[in-house]
Design a protein around this motif. Structure first.
Motif, PDB file in Angstrom:
ATOM      1  N   GLY A 164       0.732  -1.212  -0.065  1.00  0.00           N
ATOM      2  CA  GLY A 164       0.247   0.040  -0.009  1.00  0.00           C
ATOM      3  C   GLY A 164       0.952   1.190   0.092  1.00  0.00           C
ATOM      4  N   GLY A 165       0.225   2.285  -0.195  1.00  0.00           N
ATOM      5  CA  GLY A 165       1.010   3.733  -0.129  1.00  0.00           C
ATOM      6  C   GLY A 165       0.067   4.648  -0.703  1.00  0.00           C
ATOM      7  N   LEU A 166       0.686   5.714  -1.138  1.00  0.00           N
ATOM      8  CA  LEU A 166       0.196   7.024  -1.966  1.00  0.00           C
ATOM      9  C   LEU A 166       0.587   6.717  -3.443  1.00  0.00           C
ATOM     10  CD1 LEU A 166      -1.376   9.799  -1.742  1.00  0.00           C
ATOM     11  CD2 LEU A 166       1.179  10.804  -1.376  1.00  0.00           C
ATOM     12  N   VAL A 167      -0.538   6.685  -4.105  1.00  0.00           N
ATOM     13  CA  VAL A 167      -0.480   6.813  -5.405  1.00  0.00           C
ATOM     14  C   VAL A 167      -1.202   8.028  -6.374  1.00  0.00           C
ATOM     15  CG1 VAL A 167      -2.195   5.060  -5.894  1.00  0.00           C
ATOM     16  CG2 VAL A 167      -0.533   5.388  -7.554  1.00  0.00           C
ATOM     17  N   GLN A 168      -0.928   8.563  -7.487  1.00  0.00           N
ATOM     18  CA  GLN A 168      -1.561   9.431  -8.160  1.00  0.00           C
ATOM     19  C   GLN A 168      -2.590   8.525  -8.571  1.00  0.00           C
ATOM     20  OE1 GLN A 168       0.936  11.678 -10.382  1.00  0.00           O
ATOM     21  NE2 GLN A 168       1.170  13.327  -8.998  1.00  0.00           N
ATOM     22  N   ALA A 169      -3.736   9.386  -8.908  1.00  0.00           N
ATOM     23  CA  ALA A 169      -5.015   8.945  -9.836  1.00  0.00           C
ATOM     24  C   ALA A 169      -4.441   8.548 -11.281  1.00  0.00           C
ATOM     25  CB  ALA A 169      -6.006  10.150  -9.955  1.00  0.00           C
ATOM     26  N   GLY A 170      -4.958   7.445 -11.720  1.00  0.00           N
ATOM     27  CA  GLY A 170      -4.676   7.019 -12.949  1.00  0.00           C
ATOM     28  C   GLY A 170      -3.439   5.884 -12.676  1.00  0.00           C
ATOM     29  N   GLY A 171      -2.742   5.875 -11.810  1.00  0.00           N
ATOM     30  CA  GLY A 171      -1.734   5.127 -11.546  1.00  0.00           C
ATOM     31  C   GLY A 171      -2.232   3.602 -11.055  1.00  0.00           C
ATOM     32  N   SER A 172      -1.063   2.983 -10.973  1.00  0.00           N
ATOM     33  CA  SER A 172      -1.358   1.468 -10.544  1.00  0.00           C
ATOM     34  C   SER A 172      -0.562   0.933  -9.451  1.00  0.00           C
ATOM     35  CB  SER A 172      -0.792   0.599 -11.790  1.00  0.00           C
ATOM     36  OG  SER A 172      -1.610   0.866 -12.852  1.00  0.00           O
ATOM     37  N   LEU A 173      -1.081  -0.063  -8.481  1.00  0.00           N
ATOM     38  CA  LEU A 173      -0.035  -0.521  -7.404  1.00  0.00           C
ATOM     39  C   LEU A 173      -0.587  -2.201  -7.518  1.00  0.00           C
ATOM     40  CD1 LEU A 173      -2.389  -1.065  -5.086  1.00  0.00           C
ATOM     41  CD2 LEU A 173      -1.602   1.347  -4.416  1.00  0.00           C
ATOM     42  N   THR A 174       0.445  -2.988  -6.702  1.00  0.00           N
ATOM     43  CA  THR A 174       0.158  -4.372  -6.494  1.00  0.00           C
ATOM     44  C   THR A 174       0.321  -4.452  -5.064  1.00  0.00           C
ATOM     45  OG1 THR A 174       0.969  -4.916  -8.698  1.00  0.00           O
ATOM     46  CG2 THR A 174       1.022  -6.615  -7.018  1.00  0.00           C
ATOM     47  N   LEU A 175      -0.763  -4.993  -4.472  1.00  0.00           N
ATOM     48  CA  LEU A 175      -0.704  -5.438  -3.073  1.00  0.00           C
ATOM     49  C   LEU A 175      -0.170  -6.803  -3.145  1.00  0.00           C
ATOM     50  CD1 LEU A 175      -4.090  -3.589  -1.671  1.00  0.00           C
ATOM     51  CD2 LEU A 175      -1.727  -2.709  -1.679  1.00  0.00           C
ATOM     52  N   SER A 176       0.029  -7.273  -1.846  1.00  0.00           N
ATOM     53  CA  SER A 176       0.675  -8.634  -1.768  1.00  0.00           C
ATOM     54  C   SER A 176      -0.011  -9.002  -0.310  1.00  0.00           C
ATOM     55  CB  SER A 176       2.093  -8.929  -1.551  1.00  0.00           C
ATOM     56  OG  SER A 176       2.842  -8.372  -2.715  1.00  0.00           O
ATOM     57  N   CYS A 177      -0.279 -10.203  -0.477  1.00  0.00           N
ATOM     58  CA  CYS A 177      -0.904 -11.087   0.718  1.00  0.00           C
ATOM     59  C   CYS A 177      -0.165 -12.277   1.309  1.00  0.00           C
ATOM     60  CB  CYS A 177      -2.229 -11.376   0.907  1.00  0.00           C
ATOM     61  SG  CYS A 177      -2.939 -12.094   1.944  1.00  0.00           S
ATOM     62  N   ALA A 178       0.760 -12.634   2.345  1.00  0.00           N
ATOM     63  CA  ALA A 178       1.409 -13.546   2.492  1.00  0.00           C
ATOM     64  C   ALA A 178       0.949 -14.197   3.950  1.00  0.00           C
ATOM     65  CB  ALA A 178       2.968 -13.231   2.485  1.00  0.00           C
ATOM     66  N   ALA A 179       1.206 -15.417   4.174  1.00  0.00           N
ATOM     67  CA  ALA A 179       0.893 -16.121   5.196  1.00  0.00           C
ATOM     68  C   ALA A 179       2.291 -16.061   5.961  1.00  0.00           C
ATOM     69  CB  ALA A 179       0.620 -17.413   5.089  1.00  0.00           C
ATOM     70  N   SER A 180       2.085 -15.399   7.382  1.00  0.00           N
ATOM     71  CA  SER A 180       3.491 -15.649   8.321  1.00  0.00           C
ATOM     72  C   SER A 180       3.586 -16.861   8.848  1.00  0.00           C
ATOM     73  CB  SER A 180       3.171 -14.533   9.206  1.00  0.00           C
ATOM     74  OG  SER A 180       4.392 -14.454  10.368  1.00  0.00           O
ATOM     75  N   GLY A 181       4.857 -17.536   8.620  1.00  0.00           N
ATOM     76  CA  GLY A 181       5.245 -18.607   9.144  1.00  0.00           C
ATOM     77  C   GLY A 181       4.650 -19.971   8.397  1.00  0.00           C
ATOM     78  N   SER A 182       3.783 -19.630   7.373  1.00  0.00           N
ATOM     79  CA  SER A 182       3.004 -20.679   6.907  1.00  0.00           C
ATOM     80  C   SER A 182       2.949 -20.281   5.418  1.00  0.00           C
ATOM     81  CB  SER A 182       1.444 -20.750   7.387  1.00  0.00           C
ATOM     82  OG  SER A 182       0.782 -21.769   7.025  1.00  0.00           O
ATOM     83  N   THR A 183       1.825 -21.156   4.471  1.00  0.00           N
ATOM     84  CA  THR A 183       1.705 -20.792   3.193  1.00  0.00           C
ATOM     85  C   THR A 183      -0.052 -20.817   3.019  1.00  0.00           C
ATOM     86  OG1 THR A 183       1.006 -23.032   2.429  1.00  0.00           O
ATOM     87  CG2 THR A 183       3.608 -22.203   2.683  1.00  0.00           C
ATOM     88  N   LEU A 184      -0.281 -20.277   2.132  1.00  0.00           N
ATOM     89  CA  LEU A 184      -1.785 -20.132   1.599  1.00  0.00           C
ATOM     90  C   LEU A 184      -2.183 -21.050   0.616  1.00  0.00           C
ATOM     91  CD1 LEU A 184      -1.857 -16.167   1.044  1.00  0.00           C
ATOM     92  CD2 LEU A 184      -2.589 -17.339   2.984  1.00  0.00           C
ATOM     93  N   SER A 185      -1.369 -22.127   0.541  1.00  0.00           N
ATOM     94  CA  SER A 185      -1.790 -23.232  -0.380  1.00  0.00           C
ATOM     95  C   SER A 185      -3.282 -23.993   0.025  1.00  0.00           C
ATOM     96  CB  SER A 185      -0.796 -24.188  -0.331  1.00  0.00           C
ATOM     97  OG  SER A 185      -0.456 -24.781   0.580  1.00  0.00           O
ATOM     98  N   ALA A 186      -3.702 -23.973   1.134  1.00  0.00           N
ATOM     99  CA  ALA A 186      -4.905 -24.643   1.537  1.00  0.00           C
ATOM    100  C   ALA A 186      -5.894 -23.558   1.874  1.00  0.00           C
ATOM    101  CB  ALA A 186      -4.604 -25.417   2.910  1.00  0.00           C
ATOM    102  N   TYR A 187      -5.901 -22.297   1.248  1.00  0.00           N
ATOM    103  CA  TYR A 187      -6.645 -21.398   1.456  1.00  0.00           C
ATOM    104  C   TYR A 187      -7.299 -20.636   0.030  1.00  0.00           C
ATOM    105  CZ  TYR A 187      -5.194 -21.791   6.447  1.00  0.00           C
ATOM    106  OH  TYR A 187      -4.735 -22.126   7.522  1.00  0.00           O
ATOM    107  N   ALA A 188      -8.765 -20.493   0.217  1.00  0.00           N
ATOM    108  CA  ALA A 188      -9.102 -19.727  -0.656  1.00  0.00           C
ATOM    109  C   ALA A 188      -8.951 -18.231  -0.248  1.00  0.00           C
ATOM    110  CB  ALA A 188     -10.721 -19.598  -0.948  1.00  0.00           C
ATOM    111  N   VAL A 189      -8.563 -17.250  -0.918  1.00  0.00           N
ATOM    112  CA  VAL A 189      -8.130 -15.718  -0.486  1.00  0.00           C
ATOM    113  C   VAL A 189      -8.825 -14.773  -1.340  1.00  0.00           C
ATOM    114  CG1 VAL A 189      -6.239 -14.254  -0.275  1.00  0.00           C
ATOM    115  CG2 VAL A 189      -5.913 -16.680  -0.172  1.00  0.00           C
ATOM    116  N   GLY A 190      -9.284 -13.793  -0.355  1.00  0.00           N
ATOM    117  CA  GLY A 190     -10.105 -12.342  -1.192  1.00  0.00           C
ATOM    118  C   GLY A 190      -9.519 -11.232  -0.669  1.00  0.00           C
ATOM    119  N   TRP A 191      -9.693 -10.212  -1.262  1.00  0.00           N
ATOM    120  CA  TRP A 191      -9.208  -8.732  -0.953  1.00  0.00           C
ATOM    121  C   TRP A 191     -10.621  -8.099  -0.777  1.00  0.00           C
ATOM    122  CZ3 TRP A 191      -4.482  -6.778   0.194  1.00  0.00           C
ATOM    123  CH2 TRP A 191      -3.463  -7.667  -0.294  1.00  0.00           C
TER     124      TRP A 191
END
Length: 128
Positions: free
Chosen positions: A9-36
């Motif tokens: 996350g952060g500050l971005v100008q209108a019209g710009g792009s960004l990519t958010l990441s979601c990670a599992a601390s100490g584990s993986t997300l392989s057994a999970y459905a994920v949503g934003w």
């Protein structure tokens, strides 16, 4: 139990792009459905995108259609949300959420009550 950590996350100008990441601390997300989800001050939490556990199904609501893309890496560690053509109204705290799911399921959870695990959120601010 899985602990989710959002970043990007952060500050971005209108019209710009960004990519958010979601990670599992100490584990993986392989057994999970994920949503934003996102939540702006004074508003309800809003679904932005979701992906099934296997990655075979994704769902993006009309509100962000053609601007949001969700994906997950092949090793099950990270789920990404790419947002393009950002608008000031995209300003919000963005949360990732996870729920255990069978590998064969094609369903994409899209409501907050369907997810058991939540991250702390990352702020996205879009300036005009």
């Amino acid at each position: 139990q899985v602990q989710l950590v959002e970043s990007g996350g952060g500050l971005v100008q209108a019209g710009g792009s960004l990519t958010l990441s979601c990670a599992a601390s100490g584990s993986t997300l392989s057994a999970y459905a994920v949503g934003w989800f996102r939540q702006a001050p004074g508003k309800e939490r809003e679904f932005v995108a979701g992906v099934s556990r296997s990655g075979i199904s994704t769902f993006v609501p009309v509100s962000v259609k053609d601007r949001a893309t969700i994906s997950r890496d092949n090793v099950g560690k990270t789920v990404y949300l790419q947002m393009n053509s950002l608008k000031p109204e995209d300003t919000a705290v963005y949360f990732c959420a996870a729920e255990r799911q069978s590998f064969s399921s094609r369903y994409v959870y899209n409501a907050p009550h369907e997810y058991h695990y939540w991250g702390q959120g990352t702020q996205v601010t879009v300036s005009s």
